[in-house]
Each structure stands twice: as C-alpha cells, then as structure tokens.
Design an enzyme around this catalytic site. Structure first.
Site, short mmCIF file in Angstrom:
data_model
loop_
_atom_site.label_atom_id
_atom_site.label_comp_id
_atom_site.label_asym_id
_atom_site.label_seq_id
_atom_site.Cartn_x
_atom_site.Cartn_y
_atom_site.Cartn_z
N SER A 34 0.80 -1.23 0.00
CA SER A 34 0.00 0.00 0.00
C SER A 34 0.83 1.28 0.00
O SER A 34 0.31 2.35 -0.28
CB SER A 34 -0.94 0.02 1.21
OG SER A 34 -0.22 -0.19 2.41
N ASP A 327 -2.53 7.82 8.32
CA ASP A 327 -3.47 6.96 9.03
C ASP A 327 -2.68 6.03 9.96
O ASP A 327 -1.57 6.35 10.34
CB ASP A 327 -4.37 6.19 8.05
CG ASP A 327 -3.57 5.31 7.07
OD1 ASP A 327 -2.39 5.05 7.33
OD2 ASP A 327 -4.14 4.90 6.04
N HIS A 330 0.31 4.55 7.28
CA HIS A 330 0.89 5.15 6.09
C HIS A 330 1.34 6.59 6.28
O HIS A 330 0.72 7.34 7.04
CB HIS A 330 -0.14 5.10 4.95
CG HIS A 330 -0.65 3.73 4.67
ND1 HIS A 330 -1.86 3.28 5.15
CD2 HIS A 330 -0.09 2.69 3.99
CE1 HIS A 330 -2.04 2.02 4.77
NE2 HIS A 330 -0.98 1.64 4.06
#
Length: 362
Positions: A34, A327, A330
């Site tokens: 991600s 978050d 990340h």
C-alpha cells in the site's frame, strides 16, 4: 510545406523532443504494497483494503480518492516525477473490462502491480481477504506483461528497454505486521527464522524479475514499523522496541542478500533505500522537516487517531503538512515526498551502494 504548417510541425517536434529528453528512463515497473499502490485494489471485488472513500485523496488533484493510501500522492507518484514519467498505471486497471474500449493498451511505459495488504508471503492475503501478494504480482509481470511486450516489440528490443527501466520493489511491512499480530505465526517460528524466510522468499521473486529482463532495481527496506500509530497506541504512545528491532534485523539481512544476489547474476545494478533511517530522522527531528506531529495519525478515531482506519466518519487533521502519518500505517504526502527526495539523490546515510539518480546513470 507552408510556413504556418512548418511552424506548427517544428513546435510539436520541439515539445516532443523536450519531453523525451526529460525522461530519465523508459519505464518504471512497480511491485509492492500500500505504500506504492496507485489503485490496483479498487479492482479486487472482495478486498477490504481499499482507499476508495473520503478522506483519502483529499489533497490529490481533484480532491477525490484514487486508491492511494494517502491524503494525496504517494511514493510511486514522486518516483515517476523524479524520473520525468507519468505514474505507472495499475495493472488491474489496464486489463479491466472497463478499459477494454481503449485501443492498443501497452505495458511499454511502465506498470504498477503494487497492492495494499500485499506481502512477500502469500499468507498476508488472509489478513485483508484479498490482495495481490508479491508472488502473484511477479506472476502477472512474467506471464502477461513480459509476454505481451515480447510480441509487441520483439525479444531483442524488449531486453534493451527493460535493461534501462527501473524495477521498484517496496514490500515487507505487512509480513512483519502480520507476524507480531499473530500468535500462530509466533508459535511456528522465531523472529529470526521468520525474517530469514522473508529474505529467502524475496530473493526468489527478485530472481524471477531478473530472469525476465530486470536489471536496474530500486529496493526499499521496511521503516520503523514499531513507531506507526497503531503500535504506539498499544504501547502507551511510545514506539514498540521489539517490532523496530526486527525491522532493523530484516533490513540488515536484506542488504546482505542483495549483495550476494548481485554477485550471482551478471548485470544487476541496485539501489537500496534505508526506509528505517529516513523515517527515524523524521520522527526524531520533525521540526527540521516542517512537521509538528510524529505520533498520531491525521485521519482516524480515538487516541492518536489510531483506534480505527481512516474512514468517512474519521477525525481529520486540518493541516496534513504537519503530520508524518496519514493513518494508522501510512505516511502523509508530505512525508512520502521527503522519502523519495532521499531515494533519488540522498546520501549514503539513506542509500547504498548508490542512490536512484546514480542507478539511472549506471
């Protein structure tokens, strides 16, 4: 040819020449999780690891979610910018039914296989129900992309193209997260056995990329994972030392493996990025980078905004430039930009044996 037509033709030629000169490499092929996913998971129907809702993308071009786990751009975007290229598009977008109407879809300008939740081990997929683990990403490259490109340009031209392209690999964090969040995994192997197995498995996939044309590799180590908001929450706002320790041990083993792998194969050139040191620098000296918040997430709920993922109902910090973390896991766009600055032309503190700028020129 009239003067007007000649002028227009010359102008277009100059623009095209200038654009081609700005490209430092012909393409970037991205593999990872991600941290560099630019939308692949949006095409995985069962996946719960999707950044397809507000507040993701709030600082992107049209302020809409794009599948990036960021408030705006991520590292893949900034790598493309540094190299004078558009961001490599998601593989699943290129092959999706929604894109079938587009003629002459080509992989020649680069592709991203990165998928949120992906790990070196296929088992990381169990945590998020559906992702593209590294094995599957390399499968897609080796069986579909490499085959299509061979038919498109021929074997000889393709090898020349790929030998100048960058193969970026950013993966490993989810495997370590998974180990420390699973009592079953910890029963099966010691931390040392686990990271050794990660490194062995990664080497197998890198070898497959080499066997299918890859020569220039940008490889990122894992960051100070114990300092992510989700782990700080479990440790009374402080970094989890054990998780950080094994992040470092994995990175050390990875660097040793890369040296060995290079010695075993002709023509490999690589740049290793020490994500751990770069992240630690931001956390330890935030003011020098323009940050004021290094512990909590910008988007989330509860203490440190880390009790839940970034959701439409989440709290949102007013100034994303202040935060290192977007978050639970990340970095913000601002932090990602700094990381890529260091990847591209950083000192030996962060890159070895060369940086990406030197990798391009090699």
């Amino acid at each position: 040819m009239g003067f007007k037509a000649f002028f227009v033709y010359s102008f277009v030629f100059i623009l095209s020449y200038g654009f081609s000169m700005s490209q430092m490499v012909p393409a970037v092929y991205v593999f990872g999780d991600s941290l560099v996913d630019v939308g692949n998971n949006n095409y995985l129907t069962l996946s719960i690891a999707k950044a397809n809702h507000r507040h993701y993308g709030i600082d992107f071009l049209d302020h809409k979610p794009t599948g990036r786990f960021s408030n705006g751009k991520n590292a893949a975007d900034f790598i493309g910018e540094k190299l004078g290229l558009a961001t490599s598009p998601p593989y699943l977008f290129l092959i999706s039914k929604a894109n079938k109407s587009v003629n002459n879809v080509s992989f020649i300008n680069g592709v991203s296989f990165a998928s949120a939740g992906a790990g070196i081990f296929d088992g990381t997929d169990e945590r998020y129900r559906q992702s593209l683990p590294l094995t599957k990403q390399v499968d897609y490259y080796s069986t579909v992309v490499y085959g299509e490109l061979t038919r498109e340009v021929g074997a000889s031209a393709l090898q020349k193209h790929l030998s100048k392209s960058i193969f970026a690999v950013v993966i490993g964090s989810n495997d370590i997260f998974g180990y420390f969040e699973s009592s079953e995994l910890r029963k099966k192997s010691t931390p040392q056995q686990y990271v050794d197995s990660m490194i062995f498995s990664l080497k197998l996939q890198l070898q497959r990329l080499y066997d299918n044309g890859g020569r220039k590799f940008e490889i990122a180590g894992v960051g100070a994972l114990g300092c992510c908001p989700v782990f700080r929450l479990k440790n009374k706002t402080e970094c989890v030392v054990e998780v950080n320790y094994w992040s470092v041990q994995y990175n050390k083993g990875l660097q040793s493996m890369l040296k060995e792998w290079q010695s075993e194969n002709e023509g490999i050139i690589y740049s290793y990025f020490d994500t751990y040191s770069a992240m630690s620098s931001l956390i330890q000296s935030p003011a020098s980078y323009g940050f004021t918040e290094v512990k909590g997430a910008c988007c989330g709920l509860g203490e440190l905004n880390a009790r839940a993922p970034c959701l439409p109902v989440s709290n949102l910090c007013p100034n994303r430039q202040d935060h290192v973390f977007w978050d639970q896991f990340h970095p913000t766009e601002a932090a990602s930009r700094i990381f890529v600055d260091k990847i591209f032309d950083g000192s030996s503190t962060y890159t070895s044996p060369i940086n990406m700028k030197q990798l391009v020129a090699a």
